[in-house]
Motif scaffolding. Structure first.
Motif, PDB file in Angstrom:
ATOM      1  N   ALA A   1       0.814  -1.204   0.000  1.00  0.00           N
ATOM      2  CA  ALA A   1       0.000   0.000   0.000  1.00  0.00           C
ATOM      3  C   ALA A   1       0.855   1.264   0.000  1.00  0.00           C
ATOM      4  CB  ALA A   1      -0.930   0.000   1.207  1.00  0.00           C
ATOM      5  N   LEU A   2       2.016   1.205   0.648  1.00  0.00           N
ATOM      6  CA  LEU A   2       2.881   2.386   0.708  1.00  0.00           C
ATOM      7  C   LEU A   2       3.438   2.770  -0.658  1.00  0.00           C
ATOM      8  CD1 LEU A   2       4.895   1.888   4.024  1.00  0.00           C
ATOM      9  CD2 LEU A   2       3.046   3.513   3.570  1.00  0.00           C
ATOM     10  N   ASP A   3       3.344   1.870  -1.660  1.00  0.00           N
ATOM     11  CA  ASP A   3       3.788   2.206  -3.008  1.00  0.00           C
ATOM     12  C   ASP A   3       2.948   3.347  -3.596  1.00  0.00           C
ATOM     13  OD1 ASP A   3       5.756   0.355  -2.877  1.00  0.00           O
ATOM     14  OD2 ASP A   3       4.828  -1.100  -4.226  1.00  0.00           O
ATOM     15  N   LEU A   4       1.743   3.553  -3.039  1.00  0.00           N
ATOM     16  CA  LEU A   4       0.910   4.664  -3.482  1.00  0.00           C
ATOM     17  C   LEU A   4       1.560   6.003  -3.134  1.00  0.00           C
ATOM     18  CD1 LEU A   4      -2.580   3.262  -2.457  1.00  0.00           C
ATOM     19  CD2 LEU A   4      -1.817   3.702  -4.793  1.00  0.00           C
ATOM     20  N   TYR A   5       2.525   5.954  -2.217  1.00  0.00           N
ATOM     21  CA  TYR A   5       3.241   7.169  -1.827  1.00  0.00           C
ATOM     22  C   TYR A   5       4.594   7.284  -2.520  1.00  0.00           C
ATOM     23  CZ  TYR A   5      -0.024   8.870   1.669  1.00  0.00           C
ATOM     24  OH  TYR A   5      -1.133   9.400   2.294  1.00  0.00           O
ATOM     25  N   THR A   6       4.777   6.502  -3.589  1.00  0.00           N
ATOM     26  CA  THR A   6       6.012   6.610  -4.364  1.00  0.00           C
ATOM     27  C   THR A   6       6.187   8.047  -4.869  1.00  0.00           C
ATOM     28  OG1 THR A   6       5.880   4.316  -5.113  1.00  0.00           O
ATOM     29  CG2 THR A   6       7.243   5.814  -6.423  1.00  0.00           C
ATOM     30  N   GLY A   7       7.375   8.589  -4.693  1.00  0.00           N
ATOM     31  CA  GLY A   7       7.640   9.949  -5.145  1.00  0.00           C
ATOM     32  C   GLY A   7       7.216  11.027  -4.172  1.00  0.00           C
ATOM     33  N   LEU A   8       6.870  10.640  -2.932  1.00  0.00           N
ATOM     34  CA  LEU A   8       6.425  11.648  -1.964  1.00  0.00           C
ATOM     35  C   LEU A   8       7.503  12.694  -1.701  1.00  0.00           C
ATOM     36  CD1 LEU A   8       4.352  12.723   0.041  1.00  0.00           C
ATOM     37  CD2 LEU A   8       5.288  11.175   1.775  1.00  0.00           C
ATOM     38  N   SER A   9       8.766  12.269  -1.630  1.00  0.00           N
ATOM     39  CA  SER A   9       9.846  13.230  -1.376  1.00  0.00           C
ATOM     40  C   SER A   9       9.928  14.257  -2.497  1.00  0.00           C
ATOM     41  CB  SER A   9      11.188  12.507  -1.217  1.00  0.00           C
ATOM     42  OG  SER A   9      11.528  11.785  -2.400  1.00  0.00           O
ATOM     43  N   ALA A  10       9.715  13.790  -3.750  1.00  0.00           N
ATOM     44  CA  ALA A  10       9.711  14.720  -4.889  1.00  0.00           C
ATOM     45  C   ALA A  10       8.491  15.637  -4.831  1.00  0.00           C
ATOM     46  CB  ALA A  10       9.732  13.949  -6.203  1.00  0.00           C
TER      47      ALA A  10
ATOM     48  N   PRO B   1      12.269  21.013 -12.179  1.00  0.00           N
ATOM     49  CA  PRO B   1      13.103  19.854 -11.850  1.00  0.00           C
ATOM     50  C   PRO B   1      12.443  18.904 -10.842  1.00  0.00           C
ATOM     51  CG  PRO B   1      14.452  21.811 -11.967  1.00  0.00           C
ATOM     52  CD  PRO B   1      13.037  22.281 -12.062  1.00  0.00           C
ATOM     53  N   ALA B   2      11.826  19.451  -9.808  1.00  0.00           N
ATOM     54  CA  ALA B   2      11.159  18.602  -8.812  1.00  0.00           C
ATOM     55  C   ALA B   2       9.953  17.897  -9.430  1.00  0.00           C
ATOM     56  CB  ALA B   2      10.717  19.442  -7.620  1.00  0.00           C
ATOM     57  N   ASP B   3       9.233  18.594 -10.309  1.00  0.00           N
ATOM     58  CA  ASP B   3       8.081  17.996 -10.983  1.00  0.00           C
ATOM     59  C   ASP B   3       8.519  16.856 -11.897  1.00  0.00           C
ATOM     60  OD1 ASP B   3       5.218  18.189 -11.361  1.00  0.00           O
ATOM     61  OD2 ASP B   3       5.661  18.775 -13.416  1.00  0.00           O
ATOM     62  N   LEU B   4       9.617  17.048 -12.609  1.00  0.00           N
ATOM     63  CA  LEU B   4      10.175  16.015 -13.474  1.00  0.00           C
ATOM     64  C   LEU B   4      10.566  14.786 -12.656  1.00  0.00           C
ATOM     65  CD1 LEU B   4      11.347  15.120 -16.266  1.00  0.00           C
ATOM     66  CD2 LEU B   4      13.506  16.152 -15.534  1.00  0.00           C
TER      67      LEU B   4
ATOM     68  N   ALA C   1      14.073  -5.066 -15.247  1.00  0.00           N
ATOM     69  CA  ALA C   1      15.490  -4.858 -15.579  1.00  0.00           C
ATOM     70  C   ALA C   1      15.808  -3.413 -15.958  1.00  0.00           C
ATOM     71  CB  ALA C   1      15.897  -5.783 -16.722  1.00  0.00           C
ATOM     72  N   GLU C   2      14.775  -2.655 -16.379  1.00  0.00           N
ATOM     73  CA  GLU C   2      15.008  -1.281 -16.841  1.00  0.00           C
ATOM     74  C   GLU C   2      14.681  -0.218 -15.783  1.00  0.00           C
ATOM     75  OE1 GLU C   2      12.952  -0.568 -20.480  1.00  0.00           O
ATOM     76  OE2 GLU C   2      13.667  -2.415 -21.440  1.00  0.00           O
ATOM     77  N   ARG C   3      14.191  -0.652 -14.633  1.00  0.00           N
ATOM     78  CA  ARG C   3      13.802   0.304 -13.607  1.00  0.00           C
ATOM     79  C   ARG C   3      15.019   0.959 -12.943  1.00  0.00           C
ATOM     80  NH1 ARG C   3       8.941  -3.153 -10.620  1.00  0.00           N
ATOM     81  NH2 ARG C   3       7.635  -3.357 -12.507  1.00  0.00           N
ATOM     82  N   LYS C   4      14.859   2.222 -12.604  1.00  0.00           N
ATOM     83  CA  LYS C   4      15.929   2.966 -11.934  1.00  0.00           C
ATOM     84  C   LYS C   4      15.893   2.753 -10.422  1.00  0.00           C
ATOM     85  CE  LYS C   4      17.364   5.173 -15.670  1.00  0.00           C
ATOM     86  NZ  LYS C   4      18.733   5.054 -16.224  1.00  0.00           N
ATOM     87  N   ASN C   5      14.700   2.450  -9.895  1.00  0.00           N
ATOM     88  CA  ASN C   5      14.527   2.240  -8.444  1.00  0.00           C
ATOM     89  C   ASN C   5      15.119   3.400  -7.641  1.00  0.00           C
ATOM     90  OD1 ASN C   5      13.266  -0.374  -8.685  1.00  0.00           O
ATOM     91  ND2 ASN C   5      15.282  -1.209  -9.163  1.00  0.00           N
ATOM     92  N   TYR C   6      14.638   4.601  -7.964  1.00  0.00           N
ATOM     93  CA  TYR C   6      15.132   5.795  -7.282  1.00  0.00           C
ATOM     94  C   TYR C   6      14.892   5.698  -5.778  1.00  0.00           C
ATOM     95  CZ  TYR C   6      14.785   7.648 -12.061  1.00  0.00           C
ATOM     96  OH  TYR C   6      14.895   7.839 -13.420  1.00  0.00           O
ATOM     97  N   LYS C   7      15.898   6.046  -4.995  1.00  0.00           N
ATOM     98  CA  LYS C   7      15.778   5.981  -3.539  1.00  0.00           C
ATOM     99  C   LYS C   7      15.111   7.229  -2.973  1.00  0.00           C
ATOM    100  CE  LYS C   7      20.019   3.219  -3.085  1.00  0.00           C
ATOM    101  NZ  LYS C   7      20.386   3.241  -4.512  1.00  0.00           N
ATOM    102  N   SER C   8      15.288   8.356  -3.629  1.00  0.00           N
ATOM    103  CA  SER C   8      14.735   9.623  -3.154  1.00  0.00           C
ATOM    104  C   SER C   8      14.729  10.622  -4.296  1.00  0.00           C
ATOM    105  CB  SER C   8      15.580  10.183  -2.000  1.00  0.00           C
ATOM    106  OG  SER C   8      16.878  10.538  -2.472  1.00  0.00           O
ATOM    107  N   VAL C   9      14.184  11.789  -4.033  1.00  0.00           N
ATOM    108  CA  VAL C   9      14.155  12.831  -5.059  1.00  0.00           C
ATOM    109  C   VAL C   9      15.571  13.285  -5.420  1.00  0.00           C
ATOM    110  CG1 VAL C   9      13.879  14.690  -3.348  1.00  0.00           C
ATOM    111  CG2 VAL C   9      13.171  15.066  -5.715  1.00  0.00           C
ATOM    112  N   ILE C  10      16.466  13.311  -4.446  1.00  0.00           N
ATOM    113  CA  ILE C  10      17.856  13.687  -4.725  1.00  0.00           C
ATOM    114  C   ILE C  10      18.512  12.662  -5.645  1.00  0.00           C
ATOM    115  CG2 ILE C  10      20.117  14.174  -3.712  1.00  0.00           C
ATOM    116  CD1 ILE C  10      17.946  16.225  -3.048  1.00  0.00           C
ATOM    117  N   ASP C  11      18.243  11.387  -5.390  1.00  0.00           N
ATOM    118  CA  ASP C  11      18.770  10.315  -6.227  1.00  0.00           C
ATOM    119  C   ASP C  11      18.231  10.443  -7.650  1.00  0.00           C
ATOM    120  OD1 ASP C  11      20.097   7.894  -6.923  1.00  0.00           O
ATOM    121  OD2 ASP C  11      18.235   6.776  -6.584  1.00  0.00           O
TER     122      ASP C  11
END
Length: 333
Positions: A99-108, A164-167, A181-191
């Motif tokens: 369920a927390l995946d719904l909050y993906t990109g919250l830091s951005a 930049p933050a929107d992107l 295999a193609e996912r970046k799996n970003y850890k945070s908005v800074i990443d």
């Protein structure tokens, strides 16, 4: 020493302590008021209050925004295939992770609000105060056209600054649609931001800036101008409470903001999500090219796919933002 003497001494001590506490409280209040009413703080408060209110609203509506983005990216490039619904998208996201995946990109999202909403509400309030002072000097009220102009200017400036933050937000939310295999799996908005700069260059941070600015200008005319106008009309023609006026005005503003800005939001999402193909070319060359290709390949109604979800993202965000900013304005008046 008699008991009466003790009582008199105790009462005198209590009175002295109470007076000291009152003086201390008044001194703290005076310092607070003096600080809040310095020219620098009066100019900064609209920006500070706007940023805080936008971040609170984002925490509330982030799952809806995630679903909205996935709906816009579904079925790209054709008119056939399954037509996802908000419910099916939600189920897919939860089924693939949690369920927390719904909050993906919250830091951005929070960074975007810290930059974008801080700027747009701050500039709008600053522009509107200037227009109000000029209108008052001429013995008239601020017109709707003036409110709309303030919204256009504030939205355009803020959107360019916050691109930049929107992107990063769009990239983080769309990452789960790629093959594993193609996912970046970003850890945070800074990443996400550093990854984009390393692989695509600094200028890539302003990918999709044109539709982002256009969307923001349309959204701000719908949200801020219509909210300001609706609230002024409700105040003049109803006996409703301030809270009822704010809620009703924000719901009206949410509808017009959604209707005017969704096509631009759709194109912005497509442009910011795109990557170069094996031939080194991008699917869309520009905002106009994206509009034309989507209209030809997917139909005009595709621009308004997920309108209900988009409205449910815009209206609550507008309500929470405007209620919080009104409350913060009252606290810091």
């Amino acid at each position: 020493m008699s008991s009466n003497t003790f009582k008199q001494a105790a009462e005198a001590a209590r009175s002295k302590t109470s007076a000291m506490n009152k003086q201390s409280s008044e001194a703290v209040s005076a310092v607070k008021n003096d600080f809040l009413h310095t020219p620098v703080m009066r100019a900064a408060l609209p920006f500070i209050n706007g940023g805080i209110s936008g971040m609170v609203a984002t925490i509330v509506i982030q799952p809806i925004d995630m679903i909205k983005v996935r709906l816009q990216l579904a079925g790209e490039g054709g008119t056939t295939g399954p037509r996802p619904s908000p419910l099916s998208v939600t189920k897919d996201i939860i089924a693939q992770g949690k369920a927390l995946d719904l909050y993906t990109g919250l830091s951005a999202g929070l960074l975007r609000q810290a930059v974008y909403t801080t700027a747009r509400l701050g500039f709008f309030d600053t522009f509107l105060k200037g227009l109000s002072a000029r209108a008052k000097a001429k013995g008239r009220d601020v017109t709707f056209v003036e409110r709309a102009s303030a919204g256009l200017a504030a939205g355009g400036i803020a959107a360019f600054i916050g691109n930049p933050a929107d992107l990063a937000l769009i990239r983080m939310q769309s990452d789960g649609l790629k093959p594993v295999a193609e996912r970046k799996n970003y850890k945070s908005v800074i990443d996400a931001l550093s990854s984009i700069v390393k692989s695509e260059g600094v200028t890539a941070l302003w990918s999709g800036a044109t539709p982002t600015v256009a969307r923001a200008m349309a959204l701000n005319v719908g949200q801020l101008a219509f909210f300001s106008e609706a609230k002024a009309q409700l105040k003049a023609h109803t006996q409703w409470s301030p809270l009822s006026q704010t809620l009703t005005a924000s719901a009206i503003a949410g509808f017009f903001a959604s209707f005017l800005s969704l096509p631009f939001d759709f194109v912005k999402t497509r442009l910011q999500k795109q990557h170069r193909g094996p031939d080194g070319k991008l699917p869309y060359r520009s905002m106009t090219d994206c509009f034309i290709k989507v209209a030809k390949q997917e139909g005009l109604t595709r621009f308004y796919r997920g309108f209900g979800t988009y409205y449910m993202r815009i209206a609550p965000h507008a309500m929470v933002t405007l209620i919080v900013v009104d409350y913060l304005g009252w606290l810091t008046q």
